[in-house]
Design an enzyme around this catalytic site. Structure first.
Site, mmCIF file in Angstrom:
data_model
loop_
_atom_site.group_PDB
_atom_site.id
_atom_site.type_symbol
_atom_site.label_atom_id
_atom_site.label_comp_id
_atom_site.label_asym_id
_atom_site.label_seq_id
_atom_site.Cartn_x
_atom_site.Cartn_y
_atom_site.Cartn_z
ATOM 1 N N GLY A 157 5.628 -6.521 -16.044
ATOM 2 C CA GLY A 157 6.557 -6.227 -17.138
ATOM 3 C C GLY A 157 8.008 -6.541 -16.836
ATOM 4 N N GLY A 197 11.971 -5.934 -4.505
ATOM 5 C CA GLY A 197 11.765 -7.195 -3.793
ATOM 6 C C GLY A 197 12.386 -8.364 -4.538
ATOM 7 N N ASP A 207 6.123 -6.878 2.634
ATOM 8 C CA ASP A 207 5.818 -8.256 3.054
ATOM 9 C C ASP A 207 6.893 -8.860 3.958
ATOM 10 O OD1 ASP A 207 3.716 -7.912 1.269
ATOM 11 O OD2 ASP A 207 4.740 -8.949 -0.364
ATOM 12 N N ARG A 241 1.282 -11.407 0.588
ATOM 13 C CA ARG A 241 1.421 -12.521 -0.377
ATOM 14 C C ARG A 241 1.325 -13.862 0.350
ATOM 15 N NH1 ARG A 241 6.172 -11.847 -4.585
ATOM 16 N NH2 ARG A 241 7.431 -11.782 -2.719
HETATM 17 O O1 F6P Z 1 4.323 -7.428 -2.494
HETATM 18 C C1 F6P Z 1 3.675 -6.310 -2.002
HETATM 19 C C2 F6P Z 1 2.177 -6.450 -2.139
HETATM 20 O O2 F6P Z 1 1.561 -5.319 -1.557
HETATM 21 C C3 F6P Z 1 1.599 -7.737 -1.578
HETATM 22 O O3 F6P Z 1 1.469 -7.705 -0.171
HETATM 23 C C4 F6P Z 1 0.301 -7.820 -2.324
HETATM 24 O O4 F6P Z 1 -0.110 -9.163 -2.476
HETATM 25 C C5 F6P Z 1 0.648 -7.230 -3.680
HETATM 26 O O5 F6P Z 1 1.811 -6.461 -3.507
HETATM 27 C C6 F6P Z 1 -0.425 -6.354 -4.238
HETATM 28 O O6 F6P Z 1 -0.065 -5.993 -5.523
HETATM 29 P P1 F6P Z 1 -0.905 -4.972 -6.402
HETATM 30 O O7 F6P Z 1 -0.446 -3.599 -6.019
HETATM 31 O O8 F6P Z 1 -0.532 -5.342 -7.778
HETATM 32 O O9 F6P Z 1 -2.362 -5.159 -6.080
#
Ligand code: F6P
Length: 361
Positions: free
Chosen positions: A79, A115, A141, A185
């Site tokens: 969002g 971030g 990350d 990521r």
């Molecule tokens: O950016 C932080 C992070 O934890 C990444 O390491 C991971 O790819 C993503 O967010 C996971 O996101 P979600 O909580 O939407 O699954």
């Protein structure tokens, strides 16, 4: 008489230490400088909904949160106000509405704790609507180029290292190849640090597309030395040099499911060549949950204090950062310009190779 009235929000995926930043900002700005600090719930959404979801933050309301994970304000990594889901599969720009709400609430500016995505939204608010912002970088990350470290990263590494310690004992007992998939990521920082800290034999990171043969060679070499088990850390973005990795996220029903595709892919490639039992553990959100380690509490507190100092100095448009051990700041514009991945020549990769870790390439 309050001299400043500012808004504060946490955006993107949560990271251990968010509450520590909020507490530091409020203790300093409200407790010492007598400003008003308004907490905006669920990232920018609290300003876009009717009724608005805002609350005055006070040293009392921020008591007892230094060590707590998550964020008392809530957050979202979905969002973007400039590309906001319209509920019918499309997106609309709600930037004007957001800026109007900020002015209507009498907020002089915002502290955006987030971030690269949240910092980019802050920058757009500033550039297109003249809203002053100060950024505080956050992500497990550690992939923001402007800062050597983000709080939350060391806590995530600690969790992954603990998982590796546990996997070691069961791997050894069963002579298995154990693969731990970690987050990050498209950057391999968590995998690299945890792999070194947890004594991994092999590390797969997105920056080094791997040749499975090299990992198979490592397993064989260990067996010849009488080590029947092998420990892998696989970053969620790791890919083979040839072919493709299974997706780490797939659409399902009305939402999306995270799958652990990177480690599964590598396990399959290994077992195509070797008679070996593999087990995959996807560490997932355990890396984001729970409280911050001591280092992250300290860094988060320093970042919160520095954010207030920037506003005192009228230095809107800057993001707090740590460089060469010192907390300072950098224009938000520069902070979001580049995504920080691991260079092949990074000293930690050299150190890993020196102690016998196989990177697959
Ligand atoms: O950016 C932080 C992070 O934890 C990444 O390491 C991971 O790819 C993503 O967010 C996971 O996101 P979600 O909580 O939407 O699954």
């Amino acid at each position: 008489m309050a001299t400043h009235r500012i808004g504060i929000l946490t955006g993107g995926g949560d990271a251990p230490g968010l509450n520590a930043v909020l507490r530091a900002v409020v203790k300093y700005a409200v407790g010492k400088l007598h400003w008003q600090v308004v907490g905006i719930e669920d990232s920018f959404n609290g300003l876009l909904e009717t009724p608005r979801r805002l609350r005055d933050l006070t040293p009392q309301s921020c008591q007892g949160i230094l060590h707590r994970g998550g964020t008392i304000l809530g957050t979202t990594n979905r969002g973007n106000p400039f590309s906001y889901p319209d509920g019918q599969g499309g997106f609309i720009n709600r930037g004007e509405e957001l800026a109007a709400a900020i002015r209507d609430e009498g907020l002089e500016g915002l502290i955006v704790i987030g971030g690269d995505g949240s910092q980019a939204i802050g920058l757009q608010l500033m550039d297109e609507h003249g809203i002053p912002v100060v950024g505080v970088p956050k992500t497990i990350d550690n992939d923001l180029s402007a800062t050597d470290l983000t709080f939350g990263f060391i806590s995530a590494v600690e969790t992954a290292t603990d998982a590796l310690d546990r996997l070691h004992t069961t791997a050894e007992a069963h002579d298995r190849v154990m693969l731990l998939e970690v987050m990050g990521r498209n950057a391999g920082w968590i995998a690299l640090w945890a792999g070194i800290a947890g004594g991994a034999d092999c590390i797969a990171i997105p920056e080094i597309p791997y040749d499975p043969e090299r990992f198979v060679g490592k397993i064989r070499e260990r067996r010849l030395r009488g080590r029947q088990f092998t420990i892998f850390v696989v970053a969620e973005g790791a890919v083979p040099a040839e072919g493709e990795a299974l997706p780490s996220e797939v659409a399902h029903g009305k939402g999306r499911i995270r799958t652990g595709g990177a480690a599964q892919t590598l396990a399959q490639l290994i077992t195509e060549q070797l008679d070996v039992e593999t087990r995959v553990t996807v560490l997932g959100h355990l890396q984001r949950g729970g409280g911050p380690v001591a280092y992250d509490r300290v860094l988060a507190t320093e970042f919160g204090v520095k954010a207030v100092e920037l506003i005192v100095a009228g230095r809107w448009g800057e993001m707090v950062r740590v460089a060469e051990g010192k907390v300072g700041s950098v224009p938000v514009r520069d902070a979001v310009a580049e995504y920080r991945t691991i260079e092949h020549a990074h000293p930690l990769i050299a150190a890993g190779r020196a102690v016998g870790i196989e990177f697959g390439g």
